[in-house]
Structures are given as C-alpha cells and as structure tokens.
Write an enzyme that holds these catalytic residues in place. Structure first.
Site, PDB file in Angstrom:
ATOM      1  N   ALA A 247       0.869  -1.178   0.000  1.00 34.90           N
ATOM      2  CA  ALA A 247       0.000   0.000   0.000  1.00 34.90           C
ATOM      3  C   ALA A 247       0.906   1.228   0.000  1.00 34.90           C
ATOM      4  O   ALA A 247       2.082   1.139   0.343  1.00 34.90           O
ATOM      5  CB  ALA A 247      -0.865  -0.007   1.252  1.00 34.90           C
TER       6      ALA A 247
ATOM      7  N   GLY B  26       0.480  -5.089   0.681  1.00 36.35           N
ATOM      8  CA  GLY B  26      -0.652  -5.028  -0.237  1.00 36.35           C
ATOM      9  C   GLY B  26      -0.335  -5.670  -1.585  1.00 36.35           C
ATOM     10  O   GLY B  26      -1.220  -6.217  -2.243  1.00 36.35           O
TER      11      GLY B  26
ATOM     12  N   GLU C 135      -0.868  -9.189  -1.150  1.00 38.53           N
ATOM     13  CA  GLU C 135      -2.317  -9.416  -1.041  1.00 38.53           C
ATOM     14  C   GLU C 135      -2.989  -9.371  -2.414  1.00 38.53           C
ATOM     15  O   GLU C 135      -3.916 -10.135  -2.684  1.00 38.53           O
ATOM     16  CB  GLU C 135      -2.927  -8.375  -0.095  1.00 38.53           C
ATOM     17  CG  GLU C 135      -2.456  -8.590   1.339  1.00 38.53           C
ATOM     18  CD  GLU C 135      -2.931  -7.502   2.290  1.00 38.53           C
ATOM     19  OE1 GLU C 135      -2.518  -6.340   2.109  1.00 38.53           O
ATOM     20  OE2 GLU C 135      -3.722  -7.815   3.189  1.00 38.53           O
TER      21      GLU C 135
ATOM     22  N   GLU D 126       3.999  -5.770   7.002  1.00 34.54           N
ATOM     23  CA  GLU D 126       3.212  -4.765   7.730  1.00 34.54           C
ATOM     24  C   GLU D 126       3.554  -4.695   9.211  1.00 34.54           C
ATOM     25  O   GLU D 126       3.540  -3.623   9.807  1.00 34.54           O
ATOM     26  CB  GLU D 126       1.704  -5.058   7.576  1.00 34.54           C
ATOM     27  CG  GLU D 126       1.113  -4.658   6.236  1.00 34.54           C
ATOM     28  CD  GLU D 126       1.238  -5.727   5.166  1.00 34.54           C
ATOM     29  OE1 GLU D 126       2.075  -6.650   5.309  1.00 34.54           O
ATOM     30  OE2 GLU D 126       0.502  -5.645   4.168  1.00 34.54           O
TER      31      GLU D 126
HETATM   32  N1  3HC Z   1       4.661   3.432   0.115  1.00 33.63           N
HETATM   33  C1  3HC Z   1       5.176   4.639  -0.195  1.00 33.63           C
HETATM   34  N2  3HC Z   1       6.473   4.846  -0.476  1.00 33.63           N
HETATM   35  C2  3HC Z   1       7.278   3.779  -0.447  1.00 33.63           C
HETATM   36  C3  3HC Z   1       6.818   2.495  -0.121  1.00 33.63           C
HETATM   37  C4  3HC Z   1       5.439   2.336   0.158  1.00 33.63           C
HETATM   38  N3  3HC Z   1       4.902   1.138   0.451  1.00 33.63           N
HETATM   39  N4  3HC Z   1       7.855   1.640  -0.175  1.00 33.63           N
HETATM   40  C5  3HC Z   1       8.923   2.368  -0.509  1.00 33.63           C
HETATM   41  N5  3HC Z   1       8.588   3.656  -0.675  1.00 33.63           N
HETATM   42  C6  3HC Z   1       9.464   4.756  -1.085  1.00 33.63           C
HETATM   43  C7  3HC Z   1      10.552   5.010  -0.066  1.00 33.63           C
HETATM   44  O1  3HC Z   1      10.108   5.890   0.933  1.00 33.63           O
HETATM   45  C8  3HC Z   1      11.640   5.612  -0.915  1.00 33.63           C
HETATM   46  O2  3HC Z   1      11.305   6.957  -1.132  1.00 33.63           O
HETATM   47  P1  3HC Z   1      12.448   8.066  -1.295  1.00 33.63           P
HETATM   48  O3  3HC Z   1      13.260   7.632  -2.469  1.00 33.63           O
HETATM   49  O4  3HC Z   1      11.692   9.307  -1.493  1.00 33.63           O
HETATM   50  O5  3HC Z   1      13.220   8.043  -0.014  1.00 33.63           O
HETATM   51  C9  3HC Z   1      11.491   4.884  -2.237  1.00 33.63           C
HETATM   52  O6  3HC Z   1      10.165   4.332  -2.235  1.00 33.63           O
HETATM   53  C10 3HC Z   1      12.470   3.749  -2.437  1.00 33.63           C
HETATM   54  O7  3HC Z   1      12.426   2.919  -1.286  1.00 33.63           O
HETATM   55  P2  3HC Z   1      13.763   2.279  -0.685  1.00 33.63           P
HETATM   56  O8  3HC Z   1      14.810   3.308  -0.562  1.00 33.63           O
HETATM   57  O9  3HC Z   1      13.350   1.548   0.524  1.00 33.63           O
HETATM   58  O10 3HC Z   1      14.153   1.289  -1.877  1.00 33.63           O
HETATM   59  P3  3HC Z   1      14.801  -0.162  -1.794  1.00 33.63           P
HETATM   60  O11 3HC Z   1      15.002  -0.588  -3.190  1.00 33.63           O
HETATM   61  O12 3HC Z   1      15.926  -0.191  -0.851  1.00 33.63           O
HETATM   62  O13 3HC Z   1      13.685  -1.114  -1.141  1.00 33.63           O
HETATM   63  C11 3HC Z   1      11.490  -2.011  -0.817  1.00 33.63           C
HETATM   64  C12 3HC Z   1      12.493  -1.352  -1.808  1.00 33.63           C
HETATM   65  C13 3HC Z   1      12.016  -3.400  -0.407  1.00 33.63           C
HETATM   66  C14 3HC Z   1      10.189  -2.149  -1.542  1.00 33.63           C
HETATM   67  C15 3HC Z   1      11.369  -1.127   0.438  1.00 33.63           C
HETATM   68  O14 3HC Z   1      11.095   0.192   0.028  1.00 33.63           O
HETATM   69  C16 3HC Z   1      10.265  -1.540   1.378  1.00 33.63           C
HETATM   70  O15 3HC Z   1      10.465  -2.431   2.182  1.00 33.63           O
HETATM   71  N6  3HC Z   1       9.110  -0.864   1.296  1.00 33.63           N
HETATM   72  C17 3HC Z   1       8.014  -1.036   2.224  1.00 33.63           C
HETATM   73  C18 3HC Z   1       7.268  -2.292   1.973  1.00 33.63           C
HETATM   74  C19 3HC Z   1       6.114  -2.380   2.925  1.00 33.63           C
HETATM   75  O16 3HC Z   1       6.240  -2.146   4.117  1.00 33.63           O
HETATM   76  N7  3HC Z   1       4.953  -2.736   2.400  1.00 33.63           N
HETATM   77  C20 3HC Z   1       3.770  -2.866   3.185  1.00 33.63           C
HETATM   78  C21 3HC Z   1       3.077  -1.554   3.206  1.00 33.63           C
HETATM   79  S1  3HC Z   1       1.704  -1.555   4.288  1.00 33.63           S
HETATM   80  C22 3HC Z   1       0.488  -2.333   3.443  1.00 33.63           C
HETATM   81  O17 3HC Z   1       0.695  -2.808   2.352  1.00 33.63           O
HETATM   82  C23 3HC Z   1      -0.841  -2.354   4.116  1.00 33.63           C
HETATM   83  C24 3HC Z   1      -1.815  -3.277   3.438  1.00 33.63           C
HETATM   84  O18 3HC Z   1      -1.778  -4.531   4.054  1.00 33.63           O
HETATM   85  C25 3HC Z   1      -3.219  -2.774   3.541  1.00 33.63           C
END
Ligand code: 3HC
Length: 629
Positions: A63, A102, A105, A125
């Site tokens: 998400a 997400g 999912e 998450e």
């Molecule tokens: N939403 C918004 N921005 C995100 C994001 C997300 N889910 N994931 C990454 N970004 C952004 C980062 O903030 C970063 O922004 P910036 O360049 O402005 O600083 C940019 O994307 C690149 O991210 P990374 O520097 O972390 O890039 P990497 O290549 O090192 O890693 C990744 C990529 C493994 C995808 C890592 O970004 C990550 O772990 N992201 C989060 C994944 C996550 O937690 N997903 C679950 C979200 S909650 C959810 O899905 C709820 C649902 O169940 C309803």
C-alpha cells in the site's frame, strides 16, 4: 493525469501493467486503474485470462504508506482485491522484485501466481506496527498453511520464490528475463480450467500446538510490540471462522493498530530511515568513487566485524595487524562466526569459503596501497590514530578514502595528520559490527562531498542504516549516553540500585539499562588503570577487577552462563560512597528515574541538533533505534 495502469492485448490474454515508480506502491491512482482494467477484461469477450505485472524494479511493494492517516480514496485496497478474486476469468500475478504487503495481497487475490527466481514475497506490515489489512491474514494461511502464515505475518520477513513455490504460494517459477511471455503462456494453459481456484474458498485447519510453539519461540522478539499478537490472532481466526467473518475481524484489528501510537511511530521510523540517507547539501547525483577493495587496520572484535560486512557483500578485504598471533586470532574468530551462521542455515558452506577466500590477512601496512577505502579500527588513542593516518597518507593511492572507526575522537584532528583531509571521514560501526545496523558517518570540516556520498551508498550496499554526524565528542549516540550515565550514577548515590535503574530502562523499552550495558561493554573501558585512584563507584569496581561480564563480576555477579544476579559487594561499595559523600538516601520512584535519565538524553539530542551535529531530529531517532535497540 495519465493512469499508472495500462493494458496490452496478447491475443486472448489481457496484460495489465502498473508503472508507478519507484516501487509500484498501491496508491489511489493504481487502485482505480486496476479496478478499471479488471472490469475491462471481464467485459471483453475476446479476453480469456488476465495477467497483472509491473514495470520497473518490482511488483507492487505494498500500500502507499504516504496515504496512511489521511482520508481514504475509493476504491480501497480490500475492495480491489475482492474484485480481482471475484473475476469470472482467471487472473495470474506475474511477480518480480518484491511482492510486499498489499502487493502480496493482490497476488493472493489473483487465482494463480508465477514468479521469477529472484523474486521475494512477504507481508512486512508488522514492521510498520500493522497487519496485512486487505485480506492477507485470511488468504495467506489458506494458501500457504498456518505455520508459514504465522511466520510471514508476525515476523514480516519475506521468503524466496523457491520457498513460496514449495509452500504452494507460487504456482510456477518462470524465466528471469521472460516473465511477461511466460506468464502469458501460463495464462493460456489455465484459461479454461474451472472452477477458478479462489483463496477465500479454501480452508485451513486449526492447530493450537503450532500456534503455541510459534508464540513461545518468538516471545522475546515480540516483546513490547502490539502488532505481532494482532497478526497471530488474525491468522488463527482464519482457522476458526468462515472467510467473511475473518475479514471483519482483520479489518477491526487493522484499524485498531492503524490508529495507535506504535504504528504511527514505526511509520515515522520507516521514512526517517530513508531520509537519513539524504545529505542536505550533497546532490543525489554526486559522482561516487569506486570501492573495489577495502582495507581494515586491526583484527580485533571491531576490525573483524567490520571486515565481515564487506566480505559478505562480495567486496575483498585486506586486514592488517601488528602481530601474527593477533592476526590469526582475529581471522579465526571471523571464520567461526561465519561457520556459526552456516550451522544455523543462514549461509551455505561455499559462501563461508567465498567470504574467507576474499580476505587477505597481512602484517604489512603497505599492502593497503591498492585499497579504495581503508578503515582504521585500532584502540581509542589520538596519538596512535594520528601516527597511522600519517603512514596511510604515504601508502594509499590518490583518491583512496581514509576512515576511522573512532567512537569519540575528533576526525578533524585525525585528518590534519594527512596531506589529504578531504579524503578523511569517520565510520563509526556499533558492536558487534557484523550485526548492528547503525553506521554513524562522521563528516569532518574538510570531508569532500563525494567521499561522504560514497560512504553513504556503500553503507546501504553492506546492509547498514547510515546517519551523518558532525564532529563532536561521542558523535550522536555516545554523546547522548554520557548524560544518562552521569544521572544514573547520581541516582545510585541518592538511593536507587543498579537493578532498579536497569529494570526501569527495560520496562521503558530499552534492551538493557545503563549498568547492564556497562557490564556488557566492560566496566574498565576508558578507566585510568590506576587501582589506587578511586574517585567514584566505577573506579572502585574496576580496581577490584569487577570489569563486567567478561570477569563474571561487574555491577552484577554472573554465573558461568552469564546470568546476572544483584551483587552484595557492589551494594557495599555504593553504600561506602554514599556515606563518604554524606548524601541523604531516600526512596527513588521509577518515574523519577525515567525523567532524570531519559529527559537528559532528550536534552542532549536537542543540543546536538542545535549545534548542527545532526542534520534533522529524525536522524537522532534512527541512531537510537538501530544503534541501541
Ligand atoms: N509506500 C510509499 N512509499 C514507499 C513504499 C510504500 N509502500 N515503499 C517504498 N517507498 C518509497 C521510499 O520511501 C523511498 O522513497 P524516497 O526515495 O523518497 O526516499 C522509495 O520508495 C524507495 O524505497 P527504498 O529506498 O526503501 O528502496 P529499496 O530498493 O531499498 O527497497 C522495498 C524497496 C524493499 C520495496 C522497500 O522500500 C520496502 O520495504 N518498502 C516497504 C514495503 C512495505 O512495508 N509494504 C507494506 C506496506 S503496508 C500495506 O501494504 C498495508 C496493506 O496490508 C493494507
């Protein structure tokens, strides 16, 4: 605005493509586009099956976290995934990169999943203080089984495509470079299969023993966090009630977590960590120096741990010591650490050999001549460090980065002992350096911008979270520890015990308190080494050889397994000092301990910011999360 979602027809297969850099987060425009594309596919008689894939470096990574806490724009992700799953035509998820949260999912709501070998799937998450809130806690156990679903949701760690295939989460592993073509071919193979397999229509059996064992084994890891238990409760619910009821439970638990303080804090840290990588006055496109070989001076605990970071990342290391036995001891410890990782299944034996094979041990400092980065990790003495940097100046090639792992000392003074202060920087690793994620990168007055940018990028490559600090005694983390220690010592004099102070810190959320930390690090660290000069409690302990865990005696007594117990001798020493100083002993409340030790740290953090020794407040948070747990 053009939609981030486009579609392409491959005869009877509709390929739905997301292009939402950098990580294809499932923001409102993506959700709207997916919704429209699925409807288009279902309505079009010429379409027999659909494929969802992403452009760029990854399948949907979750998400869009920037939308959290704001009013939700329709359609929500739960609606979109239900719509995908309900499609009357089969939908195939084609996964590369990381299908996270997400994104995972969405994949679970598709009827089939194919992935390239390098892909990873996960529901992280919990690391944001949340749970998969778009049906993930209900679909994942139905597809991958109870045990794996518990592990994936409650730890948040992703799994490989291979493991996902073994668990039934991925139907086919396809070519690394032919994802779309292979996914389209797969879609054609299954286009006519009926009934269409839907995760929500499957069931998963309850198994209380599995749940109990998992919860027990991970109790320590989950301590203090609300989200792991909520993830476990949702997954267990999937084994007990019909899908629709489970989804309601998941939604309620998700909203509770989303509104709570813990998730807000963990989301703050997610962005803080990424913000920390940015240096205000150094452009993001600064040309980096190539780091092909690293030199490390000192094969002690720090030097060995530092070297392992680079070896594990495939960067060869030359390690220098003064004496052969110290060199052998140091490299022996490194090998044993790697072998212990292999024994736990975290590395393959051939990876151990590859890492150790890339290590060149030597007694000859001039062997560092071809290194692109040299890190000095000898003991804390300004004179010794200056001498080493003076020698390095004569040995290292032009443009090599010269770094010191000092925890306290003035980088500018060290840099001044060379003719190239622009190439000198601090790289303060935290012990054990191969495990702890924090790296304080200390920017000297003359450190060149490209040196700083290179070290920050390298930190990411070796899996560290780097924070830039200015030159100040103890940098960010250790400088903040000092006033805490001063206050803790005063509290001892006024009537608190080491046990009480440590207990209060642990209850607050720290992994250990100040006296436990002292015993772990060594009570003798920084001691003047004169047993006749006893000016404070620490001097008295050190003079008696109570140097901490390594001597089985410090502020606590330790048994052979290093289990601590309160020490009668330490209580006597404290009592002696109280009497000598004439201090009035009184009952000290836990609250007073929190206020006096932790508020002093907050003050020191504010001072560090004010003096410009940290770039931003959130960098201080990152230091404390990753350096001190
Ligand atoms: N939403 C918004 N921005 C995100 C994001 C997300 N889910 N994931 C990454 N970004 C952004 C980062 O903030 C970063 O922004 P910036 O360049 O402005 O600083 C940019 O994307 C690149 O991210 P990374 O520097 O972390 O890039 P990497 O290549 O090192 O890693 C990744 C990529 C493994 C995808 C890592 O970004 C990550 O772990 N992201 C989060 C994944 C996550 O937690 N997903 C679950 C979200 S909650 C959810 O899905 C709820 C649902 O169940 C309803």
């Amino acid at each position: 605005m053009t939609s981030p979602i486009r579609t392409e027809r491959h005869d009877d297969v509709l390929v739905i493509i997301s292009d939402n850099p950098p990580v294809n987060a499932l923001g409102a425009a993506v959700r709207q586009g997916l919704d429209a594309a699925i409807r288009q596919g279902v309505a079009d008689d010429g379409v027999a099956a659909m494929v969802i894939r992403c452009d760029g470096r990854t399948f949907f990574a979750g998400a869009d976290i920037t939308e959290f806490g704001k009013p939700m724009q329709e359609p929500g992700l739960p609606t979109v995934v239900d719509m995908i799953e309900a499609s009357a035509k089969p939908v195939v998820a084609a996964i590369h990169g990381t299908a996270l949260g997400g994104g995972c999912e969405v994949a679970l709501s598709c009827h089939y999943r194919v992935a390239v070998p390098s892909a990873k799937l996960g529901v992280p998450e919990v690391k944001l203080g949340l749970l998969p809130g778009a049906g993930g806690t209900q679909r994942l156990p139905r597809v991958a089984g109870l045990k794996l679903a518990l592990e994936m949701t409650a730890t948040g760690n992703p799994i490989s495509a291979k493991r996902a295939q073994e668990a039934g989460l991925v139907d086919r592993i396809v070519g690394e470079d032919s994802l779309e073509a292979d996914a389209v071919a797969f879609a054609r193979e299954i286009a006519a299969v009926r009934p269409i397999p839907r995760a929500s229509e499957r069931s998963v059996a309850a198994d209380p023993a599995v749940v109990e064992a998992f919860t027990r084994e991970n109790a320590k890891r989950f301590r203090g966090f609300d989200a792991p238990a909520a993830n476990i409760a949702c997954v267990v619910k999937a084994t007990e009630v019909p899908f629709a009821e489970g989804i309601q439970f998941e939604r309620a638990e998700f909203m509770k977590l989303m509104m709570g303080n813990q998730s807000a804090a963990q989301r703050h840290i997610f962005f803080a960590e990424r913000q920390a990588a940015k240096i205000d006055d150094v452009p993001a496109d600064t040309q980096l120096r190539a780091i092909k070989r690293v030199g490390v001076i000192g094969a002690g605990t720090m030097g060995g741990g530092i070297s392992m970071n680079f070896l594990s990342a495939g960067i060869p290391v030359t390690i220098v010591e003064m004496q052969q036995d110290a060199l052998d001891r140091g490299t022996g410890v490194m090998r044993r650490n790697y072998e212990a990782s292999a024994a736990k299944g975290r590395m393959k034996p051939e990876q151990v050999e590859a890492a150790m094979g890339a290590l060149t041990p030597t007694l000859d400092l001039t062997a560092l001549a071809d290194c692109d980065l040299v890190i000095e990790a000898v003991y804390e003495s300004m004179d010794v460090k200056k001498e080493i940097f003076g020698k390095l100046d004569g040995i290292c090639k032009p443009g090599a980065i010269l770094a010191s792992n000092t925890s306290y000392l003035d980088i500018d003074e060290i840099a001044a002992s060379t003719s190239r202060p622009q190439d000198v920087v601090g790289m303060h690793f935290f012990s054990p350096a191969n495990v702890m994620k924090l790296l304080e990168v200390v920017r000297g007055a003359k450190t060149a911008p490209d040196v700083l940018a290179t070290v920050m990028a390298l930190a990411k490559k070796i899996g560290k979270v780097a924070v830039v600090a200015g030159v100040t005694y103890g940098f960010i983390g250790n400088r903040m520890l000092m006033p805490r220690q001063v206050e803790a010592n005063k509290l001892l004099m006024e009537g608190a015990t080491p046990e009480q102070i440590d207990r209060v810190h642990v209850a607050f959320g720290m992994p250990m308190g100040p006296f436990q930390m002292s015993d772990l690090a060594g009570v003798d660290i920084g001691w003047h080494r004169d047993p006749t000069r006893i000016e404070n409690i620490r001097d008295a302990l050190a003079a008696e050889g109570r140097w901490g865990q390594k001597k089985q005696a410090g502020f606590y007594d330790y048994d052979e397994k290093r289990n601590p117990s309160p020490s009668a001798r330490v209580a006597e020493i404290i009592e002696d000092f109280r009497k000598k100083s004439g201090s009035t002993v009184r009952e000290i409340s836990d609250e007073e301990i929190v206020e006096r030790t932790l508020y002093t740290m907050v003050n020191e953090g504010a001072l560090i910011l004010e003096e410009g020794k940290a770039q931003r407040a959130s960098d201080v948070d990152v230091v404390w999360i990753y350096g001190y747990g």
